[in-house]
Scaffold this motif. Sequence first.
Motif, PDB file in Angstrom:
ATOM      1  N   UNK A  25       0.827  -1.207   0.000  1.00 13.44           N
ATOM      2  CA  UNK A  25       0.000   0.000   0.000  1.00 13.44           C
ATOM      3  C   UNK A  25       0.862   1.259   0.000  1.00 13.44           C
ATOM      4  N   UNK A  26       1.964   1.245   0.740  1.00 11.41           N
ATOM      5  CA  UNK A  26       2.846   2.424   0.724  1.00 11.41           C
ATOM      6  C   UNK A  26       3.432   2.634  -0.667  1.00 11.41           C
ATOM      7  N   UNK A  27       3.863   1.561  -1.305  1.00 13.42           N
ATOM      8  CA  UNK A  27       4.428   1.652  -2.659  1.00 13.42           C
ATOM      9  C   UNK A  27       3.383   2.192  -3.637  1.00 13.42           C
ATOM     10  N   UNK A  28       2.181   1.653  -3.577  1.00 10.54           N
ATOM     11  CA  UNK A  28       1.118   2.065  -4.488  1.00 10.54           C
ATOM     12  C   UNK A  28       0.738   3.526  -4.257  1.00 10.54           C
ATOM     13  N   UNK A  29       0.657   3.952  -3.006  1.00  8.14           N
ATOM     14  CA  UNK A  29       0.342   5.361  -2.708  1.00  8.14           C
ATOM     15  C   UNK A  29       1.415   6.298  -3.247  1.00  8.14           C
ATOM     16  N   UNK A  30       2.684   5.890  -3.150  1.00 12.12           N
ATOM     17  CA  UNK A  30       3.775   6.717  -3.688  1.00 12.12           C
ATOM     18  C   UNK A  30       3.630   6.901  -5.192  1.00 12.12           C
ATOM     19  N   UNK A  31       2.957   5.960  -5.849  1.00  9.02           N
ATOM     20  CA  UNK A  31       2.725   6.056  -7.289  1.00  9.02           C
ATOM     21  C   UNK A  31       1.451   6.825  -7.611  1.00  9.02           C
ATOM     22  N   UNK A 118       7.060  -3.759 -12.293  1.00  8.77           N
ATOM     23  CA  UNK A 118       6.403  -4.506 -13.366  1.00  8.77           C
ATOM     24  C   UNK A 118       4.936  -4.773 -13.023  1.00  8.77           C
ATOM     25  N   UNK A 119       4.684  -5.181 -11.784  1.00 10.94           N
ATOM     26  CA  UNK A 119       3.309  -5.419 -11.342  1.00 10.94           C
ATOM     27  C   UNK A 119       2.469  -4.158 -11.497  1.00 10.94           C
ATOM     28  N   UNK A 120       2.969  -3.041 -10.984  1.00 11.65           N
ATOM     29  CA  UNK A 120       2.195  -1.807 -11.003  1.00 11.65           C
ATOM     30  C   UNK A 120       2.033  -1.237 -12.408  1.00 11.65           C
ATOM     31  N   UNK A 121       3.007  -1.445 -13.270  1.00 12.25           N
ATOM     32  CA  UNK A 121       2.862  -1.006 -14.657  1.00 12.25           C
ATOM     33  C   UNK A 121       1.722  -1.764 -15.314  1.00 12.25           C
ATOM     34  N   UNK A 122       1.663  -3.064 -15.071  1.00 13.17           N
ATOM     35  CA  UNK A 122       0.581  -3.864 -15.649  1.00 13.17           C
ATOM     36  C   UNK A 122      -0.768  -3.505 -15.030  1.00 13.17           C
ATOM     37  N   UNK A 123      -0.804  -3.294 -13.733  1.00 15.38           N
ATOM     38  CA  UNK A 123      -2.040  -2.877 -13.068  1.00 15.38           C
ATOM     39  C   UNK A 123      -2.519  -1.559 -13.673  1.00 15.38           C
ATOM     40  N   UNK A 124      -1.620  -0.606 -13.797  1.00 15.08           N
ATOM     41  CA  UNK A 124      -1.986   0.704 -14.345  1.00 15.08           C
ATOM     42  C   UNK A 124      -2.488   0.590 -15.782  1.00 15.08           C
ATOM     43  N   UNK A 125      -1.824  -0.218 -16.583  1.00 11.74           N
ATOM     44  CA  UNK A 125      -2.227  -0.377 -17.983  1.00 11.74           C
ATOM     45  C   UNK A 125      -3.573  -1.072 -18.119  1.00 11.74           C
ATOM     46  N   UNK A 133       2.111   5.526 -17.163  1.00  6.92           N
ATOM     47  CA  UNK A 133       3.491   5.286 -17.595  1.00  6.92           C
ATOM     48  C   UNK A 133       4.455   6.238 -16.903  1.00  6.92           C
ATOM     49  N   UNK A 134       4.054   7.507 -16.786  1.00  3.55           N
ATOM     50  CA  UNK A 134       4.942   8.468 -16.151  1.00  3.55           C
ATOM     51  C   UNK A 134       5.082   8.194 -14.649  1.00  3.55           C
ATOM     52  N   UNK A 135       4.020   7.721 -14.011  1.00  8.57           N
ATOM     53  CA  UNK A 135       4.080   7.513 -12.570  1.00  8.57           C
ATOM     54  C   UNK A 135       4.840   6.263 -12.190  1.00  8.57           C
ATOM     55  N   UNK A 136       5.134   5.394 -13.143  1.00  6.77           N
ATOM     56  CA  UNK A 136       5.855   4.168 -12.846  1.00  6.77           C
ATOM     57  C   UNK A 136       7.358   4.363 -12.844  1.00  6.77           C
ATOM     58  N   UNK A 137       7.836   5.495 -13.328  1.00  6.28           N
ATOM     59  CA  UNK A 137       9.286   5.730 -13.419  1.00  6.28           C
ATOM     60  C   UNK A 137       9.912   5.842 -12.068  1.00  6.28           C
TER      61      UNK A 137
END
Length: 137
Positions: A25-31, A118-125, A133-137
């Motif tokens: 959850x902390x990682x996802x919130x940072x994104x 990789x997980x969050x890029x796929x979730x976002x897509x 894409x920009x928030x995954x950098x």
Amino acid sequence: MLALASSQCAILVVEDHIDTADMLTRYIRRKQFTVEAVYGGMEALEFLEKQQPQCMIVDETMPDMSGLDLLRQIKARPEYSGISVFFYSANYDWRKQMEAEALGAMGWYIKGVSSLKDLMTEVANRCGCGGAEESMS
């Protein structure tokens, strides 16, 4: 428990280990995504009765029900048809992955092997998160 905001990309983490749920959850919130965590399958089903996220990140091995059992229950309910489910689990068995994908899971990521990026890029897509894409950098 906080409620998911009605944002374009709300994510529900279903993880029985509190430390892992907290890290996710902390990682996802940072994104810059809206996220909430529950600590088992039954709690996830109770949560879904009140609110529906666009995506769920689910552990396979939980004490009250497996992630696959949770996925079966979600897919059996037409009102949950718009929820994309991703597995993030230390438990890997290709037969379970194939079953999950046959049930409609979007992917199976292995803790400690697959990167969170990789997980969050796929979730976002897959969940229609604009500008992901920009928030995954």
